[in-house]
Design a protein around this motif. Structure first.
Motif, mmCIF file in Angstrom:
data_model
loop_
_atom_site.group_PDB
_atom_site.id
_atom_site.type_symbol
_atom_site.label_atom_id
_atom_site.label_comp_id
_atom_site.label_asym_id
_atom_site.label_seq_id
_atom_site.Cartn_x
_atom_site.Cartn_y
_atom_site.Cartn_z
ATOM 1 N N GLN A 235 0.830 -1.207 0.000
ATOM 2 C CA GLN A 235 0.000 0.000 0.000
ATOM 3 C C GLN A 235 0.862 1.253 0.000
ATOM 4 O O GLN A 235 0.565 2.238 -0.684
ATOM 5 C CB GLN A 235 -0.927 -0.010 1.211
ATOM 6 N N ALA B 223 2.071 2.014 -3.423
ATOM 7 C CA ALA B 223 1.025 2.670 -4.223
ATOM 8 C C ALA B 223 0.856 4.127 -3.799
ATOM 9 O O ALA B 223 0.662 5.015 -4.652
ATOM 10 C CB ALA B 223 -0.290 1.906 -4.084
ATOM 11 N N SER C 225 3.640 1.399 -9.026
ATOM 12 C CA SER C 225 2.782 0.234 -9.226
ATOM 13 C C SER C 225 3.596 -1.035 -9.019
ATOM 14 O O SER C 225 4.657 -1.201 -9.638
ATOM 15 C CB SER C 225 2.194 0.234 -10.643
ATOM 16 N N ASN D 120 4.980 -4.759 -9.387
ATOM 17 C CA ASN D 120 5.039 -5.680 -10.512
ATOM 18 C C ASN D 120 4.752 -7.095 -10.026
ATOM 19 O O ASN D 120 4.444 -7.309 -8.845
ATOM 20 C CB ASN D 120 6.395 -5.590 -11.224
ATOM 21 N N ALA E 85 -4.587 -6.949 -11.348
ATOM 22 C CA ALA E 85 -3.617 -5.888 -11.628
ATOM 23 C C ALA E 85 -3.097 -5.939 -13.058
ATOM 24 O O ALA E 85 -2.285 -5.105 -13.454
ATOM 25 C CB ALA E 85 -2.446 -5.991 -10.655
#
Length: 472
Positions: A276, A279, A284, A286, A316
């Motif tokens: 989190q 983000a 982002s 992987n 995702a």
């Protein structure tokens, strides 16, 4: 000014023809009387240099060297530096040795650039001992090494895992009084980190500060990587706080390294928290990051969370790989749920993915009916490499075969195997890597990747060693 900008229109035209293999047309252009005033020795050296910058082969460099002599110019040390650099760039040791002997035959003595080419080339192919022999020869011949010389050699030893030799040369460089930078210390900190040696990594961090070198973001990432190898996310978080307090902004590698540390330690909650945080900082995750979270679930025997995070992979936009499936299967196995583990192993085959040594180990454990499970050293990497080998027959049939094997009476010989053994089942290709190789080749959150790209590029050293400013 960039070498390409120094070539001028004529140089660019000639280089384009040579790159296309049109040597006769290039020769005609060089022989044109209108271009005679521009075709100097420096021009030929710049063309040889440009060939290396554009990754043209040795043939192109030798062609320009021949044209230089045909034009009546006598080769000098720059000419041979270009030729030897091109040979070593292609790892053509025989040609390089021939050029070296020819250079000595012309009564030309190698200079610092010549030796740096040899040291850097040996370092590029990770032959640290040969790089060291060239450094010693350089010193014996009375040529003083520079920062490039030391950095290439130290990096070669660090990558080879010979940390004692790397550290010995760092001490010699410190004694020499040469200007040092963070890249040099980062190389040894990273090498110690890869070995999971936090104390030695911190020692060289302190040494770096004592030398008056300011750490950068990569330095802190290396230190966090050492914590990751030791499965110590709390210590990694401590270095994260030091990093931000020093004014450095965390990057993708920072977060993926901490997440990997959480995965190794089996700390699912921490892994989720740092996913989190990643983000929140605009990065982002992987597939590797998701696999690290799955590894945390496996180490904490939490199959429900593993399935939850597995579903997030597709959400995702990523395609789960063998590592993803193995991690979920491991979570079921660590929880003692053999049926669930087998289901996820079978999904590997149904998804058309290759198996790896972890898959084989899980199969062995399931077939032996063991209710306790822990991956041995070398098999607990969430980012271990997977063989590209595919089976020569239907994976669905293999899945059916494995299901049938699972429901048979457990074999008396099935079960845990040692690190040095390779486990194969009927119909599979023999693995080519040992379990120790899987451990040593793991990407470890990509730290090695960004770090190696940040180190002084050996090809760049070879090319820059013959830059145009030395041509006159």
């Amino acid at each position: 000014m960039k070498p390409q900008e120094m070539l001028g229109d004529l140089g660019k035209q000639v280089l384009a023809l040579v790159a296309a293999g049109e040597y006769d047309a290039a020769d005609t252009l060089l022989q044109n009387p209108r271009n005679k005033a521009r075709v100097t020795k420096a021009f030929y050296h710049s063309m040889m240099h440009a060939c290396q910058k554009q990754d043209l082969d040795l043939k192109a460099v030798k062609w320009f060297s021949d044209r230089l002599e045909r034009a009546g110019f006598k080769p000098n040390i720059v000419t041979y530096n270009c030729k030897i650099g091109a040979c070593m760039k292609e790892c053509n040791l025989d040609e390089a040795r021939q050029c070296w002997n020819e250079m000595l035959g012309q009564k030309l003595q190698p200079n610092r650039i010549t030796y740096n080419i040899m040291i850097s080339a040996c370092a590029r192919v990770r032959n640290a001992k040969m790089a060291e022999s060239w450094m010693q020869r350089m010193i014996k011949d009375g040529v003083e090494p520079c920062t490039v010389s030391y950095t290439a050699l130290i990096n070669a030893f660090a990558k080879a895992g010979d940390l004692e030799s790397a550290e010995a040369w760092i001490l010699k460089m410190e004694d020499s009084g040469l200007v040092k930078d963070s890249v040099l210390y980062n190389s040894i900190i990273n090498a110690r980190a890869k070995a999971g040696n936090i104390e030695e990594s911190e020692f060289w961090f302190e040494r770096m500060l004592q030398a008056g070198i300011k750490p950068d973001a990569k330095t802190f990432n290396c230190l966090m990587h050492a914590c990751s190898r030791n499965k110590d996310p709390e210590y990694a978080e401590r270095w994260y706080r030091h990093m931000t307090a020093a004014g450095f902004w965390p990057d993708f590698i920072t977060f993926s390294t901490i997440i990997n540390s959480c995965g190794r330690a089996g700390s699912t909650e921490k892994a989720e928290y740092w996913m989190q945080e990643m983000a929140n900082h605009g990065f982002s995750p992987n597939l590797m990051c998701f696999n690290c979270v799955l590894k945390a679930c496996a180490n904490s025997a939490d199959p429900e969370s593993a399935v939850h995070w597995f579903r997030k992979i597709s959400a995702a936009g990523f395609v789960p790989n063998t590592i993803s499936y193995n991690s979920v299967a491991s979570a079921f196995l660590t929880a003692g749920k053999l049926e669930g583990a087998m289901e996820w192993v079978i999904r590997i085959f149904n998804a058309g993915l290759p198996r790896d040594t972890v898959t084989d180990y899980i199969l062995q454990q399931c077939r032996s009916g063991q209710r306790t499970f822990a991956l041995p050293p070398g098999l607990d990497e969430p980012d271990a490499q997977i063989s590209d080998t595919h089976f020569g027959y239907s994976r669905r049939l293999e899945a059916q075969h494995i299901t049938a094997e699972f429901h048979r009476q457990p074999s008396t010989t099935a079960g845990c195997f040692s690190k040095d053994e390779m486990v194969t089942t009927p119909g599979t290709a023999t693995p080519t890597k040992s379990l120790e190789d899987h451990d040593s080749d793991a990407s470890s959150s990509g730290v090695e990747h960004w770090f190696e790209t940040d180190l002084p590029n050996v090809r760049q050293h070879i090319v820059d060693a013959t830059t145009i400013r030395f041509c006159l």
